[in-house]
Design an enzyme around this catalytic site. Structure first.
Site, PDB file in Angstrom:
ATOM      1  N   ARG A  33       0.809  -1.435   0.163  1.00  0.00           N
ATOM      2  CA  ARG A  33       0.031  -0.020  -0.061  1.00  0.00           C
ATOM      3  C   ARG A  33       0.875   1.199  -0.052  1.00  0.00           C
ATOM      4  NH1 ARG A  33      -2.943  -3.438  -0.953  1.00  0.00           N
ATOM      5  NH2 ARG A  33      -4.595  -4.394   0.492  1.00  0.00           N
ATOM      6  N   GLU A 177     -13.737 -15.158   8.619  1.00  0.00           N
ATOM      7  CA  GLU A 177     -13.578 -14.677   6.958  1.00  0.00           C
ATOM      8  C   GLU A 177     -13.174 -15.744   6.161  1.00  0.00           C
ATOM      9  OE1 GLU A 177     -10.895 -11.387   6.703  1.00  0.00           O
ATOM     10  OE2 GLU A 177     -11.667 -10.945   4.848  1.00  0.00           O
ATOM     11  N   LYS A 219     -17.582 -12.166   8.011  1.00  0.00           N
ATOM     12  CA  LYS A 219     -16.839 -11.506   7.111  1.00  0.00           C
ATOM     13  C   LYS A 219     -16.879 -11.964   5.624  1.00  0.00           C
ATOM     14  CE  LYS A 219     -13.073  -8.201   6.420  1.00  0.00           C
ATOM     15  NZ  LYS A 219     -12.168  -7.280   6.908  1.00  0.00           N
ATOM     16  N   SER A 261     -13.881  -5.658   1.331  1.00  0.00           N
ATOM     17  CA  SER A 261     -14.029  -5.075  -0.253  1.00  0.00           C
ATOM     18  C   SER A 261     -13.468  -5.882  -1.219  1.00  0.00           C
ATOM     19  CB  SER A 261     -13.831  -3.456  -0.035  1.00  0.00           C
ATOM     20  OG  SER A 261     -12.403  -3.466   0.384  1.00  0.00           O
ATOM     21  N   GLY A 262     -12.454  -6.458  -0.954  1.00  0.00           N
ATOM     22  CA  GLY A 262     -11.757  -7.464  -1.836  1.00  0.00           C
ATOM     23  C   GLY A 262     -11.360  -6.804  -3.341  1.00  0.00           C
ATOM     24  N   GLY A 263     -10.908  -5.543  -3.120  1.00  0.00           N
ATOM     25  CA  GLY A 263     -10.607  -5.071  -4.528  1.00  0.00           C
ATOM     26  C   GLY A 263     -11.674  -4.361  -5.499  1.00  0.00           C
ATOM     27  N   ARG A 292      -9.108  -1.862   1.890  1.00  0.00           N
ATOM     28  CA  ARG A 292      -8.922  -0.941   0.692  1.00  0.00           C
ATOM     29  C   ARG A 292      -9.858   0.229   0.624  1.00  0.00           C
ATOM     30  NH1 ARG A 292      -7.308  -6.068  -2.747  1.00  0.00           N
ATOM     31  NH2 ARG A 292      -8.599  -6.918  -1.076  1.00  0.00           N
TER      32      ARG A 292
HETATM   33  P1  13P Z   1     -10.328  -5.498   1.980  1.00  0.00           P
HETATM   34  O1  13P Z   1     -11.761  -4.882   2.298  1.00  0.00           O
HETATM   35  O2  13P Z   1      -9.349  -4.560   1.382  1.00  0.00           O
HETATM   36  O3  13P Z   1     -10.699  -6.686   1.079  1.00  0.00           O
HETATM   37  O4  13P Z   1      -9.907  -5.945   3.150  1.00  0.00           O
HETATM   38  C1  13P Z   1     -10.698  -6.520   4.221  1.00  0.00           C
HETATM   39  C2  13P Z   1      -9.706  -7.583   5.174  1.00  0.00           C
HETATM   40  O5  13P Z   1      -9.541  -7.478   6.316  1.00  0.00           O
HETATM   41  C3  13P Z   1      -9.157  -8.715   4.231  1.00  0.00           C
HETATM   42  O6  13P Z   1      -8.909  -9.658   5.354  1.00  0.00           O
END
Ligand code: 13P
Length: 338
Positions: A33, A177, A219, A261-263, A292
């Site tokens: 990042r 998650e 999550k 959010s995953g990208g 992100r």
């Molecule tokens: P993102 O929202 O960037 O996908 O990250 C969330 C997260 O904590 C992934 O483990």
């Protein structure tokens, strides 16, 4: 285990209008990042950046908790106060990432299993003493025409359940998650199918291992067409496919679903969450636990310069408040996220 305390923490994390900031990037991820804005990833820069996030005025209206990385939970602010205490003093709950990352899964080329169970009980005990009240463990599921294998789904679900059961013994709310990646070339239907399978396997294992669902949060990924599929989906289509998967596989005892959010871009993530909440009331709170999608606009405004701190905090406040509105299904794109 204090069941009432666990349930209360889980409910507080998904209080109306609020969601979670995932600021638990491992050393490798935060380096990536910072590379994107040409800032060296030193301990001081990481501290300055995260302190900026955690002290943003007014953000507690939208942020209930922050997931921290081990280093940050131990770090002090520039004025010598522990960063976890900075959050707690603002009524923001500190949490901790406790997995040790996804590693190649033997016998399953292209797939991974998340490690970190060895010695976990001792680490949890220490994290509680350092002020953590919830935890996160991320399983990563690759998707293609032939993946994931049943074996990969099962071992990851098993590890998630072992982690979750252990967290509850220490009164830490486990965020469970299982992330089905959005990389690849599959369409939205395949994502829905795999997400449903993964959630079924995960809740089967949580049940077998005695995890009290009322004291957990899920999550998951949203159900989306993969990046290289060439397919697009409107927020309404994403909302319908995602909700179909969760309604089929996530028990109503779970108090909240907090999306990664995953990208997705910040705006996509906000619009998709908004569309799900606009579809009415659901058995669970539908909220966010974005990394992100909450931080991209902040990094772009900050660029590692102390002089940009106020602008960066404004960017964080704007994106957090957009998601606050999406929690109610009332987000207006006209108020555009960066
Ligand atoms: P993102 O929202 O960037 O996908 O990250 C969330 C997260 O904590 C992934 O483990």
């Amino acid at each position: 285990m204090n069941f009432e305390k666990l349930c209360q923490t889980a409910r507080d994390l998904v209080a109306p209008g609020k969601g979670i900031l995932a600021a638990d990037e491992s050393s490798g991820t935060i380096q990536k990042r910072f590379d994107s804005i040409s800032v060296p990833s030193t301990a001081d820069n990481r501290r300055d950046y995260r302190e900026l996030l955690f002290t943003t005025p007014g953000v507690e209206e939208a942020i209930s908790g922050v997931i921290l990385y081990d280093e940050t939970l131990r770090q002090e602010s520039s004025s010598g106060k522990r960063l976890a205490a900075v959050l707690a003093d603002r009524n923001i709950i500190p949490g901790i990432k406790v997995d040790a990352g996804a590693k190649p899964l033997a016998g399953c080329p292209g797939e991974s299993v998340t490690e970190g169970l060895d010695g976990l009980a001792d680490r949890l005990a220490e994290y509680v003493n350092l002020g953590a009240r919830f935890a996160k463990w991320r399983a990563v599921i690759d998707i293609s025409d032939t993946l994931p294998s049943a074996h990969c789904i099962e071992v990851n679900a098993h590890a998630l359940a072992r982690y979750a059961a252990l967290c509850q013994e220490y009164d830490l709310v486990p965020i469970v998650e299982p992330e089905v990646l959005m990389d690849g070339d599959n369409g939205i239907e395949r994502c829905e199918e795999v997400t449903t399978d993964v959630l079924h396997a995960t809740y089967h294992q949580l049940h077998l291992q005695g995890v009290k669902l009322e004291g957990t949060l899920l999550k998951p990924n949203m159900v989306l067409p993969a990046k290289q599929s060439g397919e697009t989906a409107t927020p309404e289509e994403v909302a319908e496919a995602s909700l179909r998967a969760y309604y089929r596989a996530v028990p109503a005892a779970v108090p909240g679903i907090v999306f990664l959010s995953g990208g997705q871009s910040p705006e996509e993530a906000t619009l998709n969450l908004n569309a799900m909440n606009a579809l009415g009331s659901h058995p669970w709170e539908l909220s966010f636990s974005y990394g992100r999608a909450l931080q991209q606009p902040v990094l772009q405004a900050w660029l590692g310069e102390a002089d940009n701190s106020l602008m960066a905090q404004e960017a964080f406040h704007t994106v957090a408040m957009a998601n606050h509105q999406a929690r109610y299904g009332t987000y207006e794109p006209a108020l555009a996220v960066a």
